[in-house]
Design a protein around this motif. Structure first.
Motif, PDB file in Angstrom:
ATOM      1  N   ALA A  42      -9.083   2.430  38.770  1.00 17.50           N
ATOM      2  CA  ALA A  42      -8.621   2.130  37.404  1.00 17.50           C
ATOM      3  C   ALA A  42      -7.488   3.079  37.051  1.00 17.50           C
ATOM      4  CB  ALA A  42      -9.764   2.269  36.404  1.00 17.50           C
ATOM      5  N   ILE A  43      -6.432   2.542  36.454  1.00 15.96           N
ATOM      6  CA  ILE A  43      -5.289   3.331  36.008  1.00 15.96           C
ATOM      7  C   ILE A  43      -5.248   3.286  34.487  1.00 15.96           C
ATOM      8  CG2 ILE A  43      -2.785   3.613  36.090  1.00 15.96           C
ATOM      9  CD1 ILE A  43      -2.777   2.233  38.769  1.00 15.96           C
ATOM     10  N   GLU A 194     -14.376   1.318  30.004  1.00 14.52           N
ATOM     11  CA  GLU A 194     -14.292   0.229  30.981  1.00 14.52           C
ATOM     12  C   GLU A 194     -13.885   0.765  32.355  1.00 14.52           C
ATOM     13  OE1 GLU A 194     -12.743  -3.925  30.112  1.00 14.52           O
ATOM     14  OE2 GLU A 194     -10.952  -2.963  30.970  1.00 14.52           O
ATOM     15  N   ALA A 195     -12.916   1.665  32.372  1.00 17.39           N
ATOM     16  CA  ALA A 195     -12.483   2.270  33.627  1.00 17.39           C
ATOM     17  C   ALA A 195     -13.637   2.981  34.320  1.00 17.39           C
ATOM     18  CB  ALA A 195     -11.337   3.251  33.369  1.00 17.39           C
ATOM     19  N   ARG A 201     -12.586   5.322  41.222  1.00 14.78           N
ATOM     20  CA  ARG A 201     -11.736   6.427  40.797  1.00 14.78           C
ATOM     21  C   ARG A 201     -10.989   6.030  39.546  1.00 14.78           C
ATOM     22  NH1 ARG A 201      -7.900   6.514  45.384  1.00 14.78           N
ATOM     23  NH2 ARG A 201      -6.664   7.965  44.135  1.00 14.78           N
ATOM     24  N   VAL A 202     -10.725   7.014  38.678  1.00 17.73           N
ATOM     25  CA  VAL A 202      -9.905   6.803  37.494  1.00 17.73           C
ATOM     26  C   VAL A 202      -8.669   7.688  37.623  1.00 17.73           C
ATOM     27  CG1 VAL A 202      -9.755   7.035  34.995  1.00 17.73           C
ATOM     28  CG2 VAL A 202     -11.867   6.189  36.033  1.00 17.73           C
ATOM     29  N   GLU A 233     -16.204  10.510  30.024  1.00 12.65           N
ATOM     30  CA  GLU A 233     -15.273   9.958  29.040  1.00 12.65           C
ATOM     31  C   GLU A 233     -14.718  11.059  28.141  1.00 12.65           C
ATOM     32  OE1 GLU A 233     -15.020   6.319  25.749  1.00 12.65           O
ATOM     33  OE2 GLU A 233     -16.861   6.652  26.900  1.00 12.65           O
ATOM     34  N   ASP A 234     -15.553  12.026  27.769  1.00  8.24           N
ATOM     35  CA  ASP A 234     -15.089  13.138  26.936  1.00  8.24           C
ATOM     36  C   ASP A 234     -14.005  13.943  27.655  1.00  8.24           C
ATOM     37  OD1 ASP A 234     -16.758  12.486  24.864  1.00  8.24           O
ATOM     38  OD2 ASP A 234     -18.306  13.952  25.372  1.00  8.24           O
ATOM     39  N   VAL A 235     -14.208  14.190  28.949  1.00  4.31           N
ATOM     40  CA  VAL A 235     -13.216  14.942  29.726  1.00  4.31           C
ATOM     41  C   VAL A 235     -11.878  14.209  29.748  1.00  4.31           C
ATOM     42  CG1 VAL A 235     -12.623  15.741  32.056  1.00  4.31           C
ATOM     43  CG2 VAL A 235     -14.938  16.106  31.169  1.00  4.31           C
TER      44      VAL A 235
END
Length: 249
Positions: A42-43, A194-195, A201-202, A233-235
């Protein structure tokens, strides 16, 4: 072109020093990125950061100004799925799916039906696009992308226009189809959750460069709202929103 070891179906990609300019504007400023065969990447990034431009280059729809893109051995066919389903309103659902076979594919009713079955829409084969819901139209768009059995599926915000519940349903369907077929998937999305839900990998693009590249090793299927996803997600949001210094992960 040097080969990258292929997986069963997906294709590997390796990008080095990739730059893209539009006139005096540098959109991509030296991207280095490896995507393994069969991987789901995911980008993410702010609007205008260059993520969709990178996706178009990976899919062969645009050319880099500088740098190299190496693809794995064998057939490197790619298909794209966009935010809009882009269905032909005058063609039945089954005919819209067969368009994905391309000019050389002709009509293959068996494969088109199989693609509709994969997205749960065999009963809509003879329906007109105008009679479908937004989620059903995106299912047809996914079937059209899958009917040619691509080794690389490029996804440019394909779920962005859907309501929340339909989007969750489509996320589950996309993950299921990817796990069954193991094509390489690269998803551009503004939705961090969603990612994290879908990707191995994000990758965050910031000012045309890779700012973060985080492996997501959580087991599948992942649950919306889980503590583990929330922590990741927080990071990412801290970095994306500029409240934390750049870090390597």
């Amino acid at each position: 072109m040097n080969a990258i070891n292929p997986a069963t179906h997906g294709i590997g990609m390796s990008v080095r020093g990739l730059r893209k300019r539009f006139g005096a504007l540098d959109v991509l400023r030296g991207i280095d990125l490896d995507v393994a065969a069969g991987e789901f990447v995911a980008i993410i990034g702010r609007s205008g950061c260059g993520k969709s431009t990178l996706l178009r280059i990976l899919a062969g729809l645009d050319q880099a100004s500088e740098g190299t893109l190496r693809l794995g051995a064998g057939d490197s066919r790619a298909r794209l799925m966009f935010q809009e389903p882009r269905l032909l309103p005058w063609a039945h659902v089954i005919d819209n799916v067969e368009i994905g076979l391309g000019a050389d594919g002709g009509k293959d009713h068996v494969r088109a039906v199989a693609a509709l079955r994969a997205v749960g829409l065999t009963d809509k084969a003879k329906a007109w696009p105008g009679t479908l819901s937004g989620g059903q139209k995106q299912r047809v768009a996914l079937a059209r992308a899958l009917v040619s059995r691509p080794r690389f599926l490029a996804l440019d915000e394909p779920l962005g226009a859907l309501d929340a519940l339909t989007r969750i349903e489509m996320q589950g369907l996309l993950e299921q189809v990817w796990q069954e077929q193991r094509f390489t998937a690269v998803l551009v999305t503004h939705d961090v959750s969603e990612a994290l839900l879908l990707a191995d990998r994000v990758v965050m693009i910031e000012s045309g460069e890779v700012a973060m590249d985080i492996p997501i090793s959580l087991p599948r299927p992942r649950r919306h709202g889980s503590a583990e996803l929330g922590a990741l997600e927080d990071v990412i949001l801290d970095r994306l929103l500029g409240s934390a210094p750049a870090r390597s992960v």
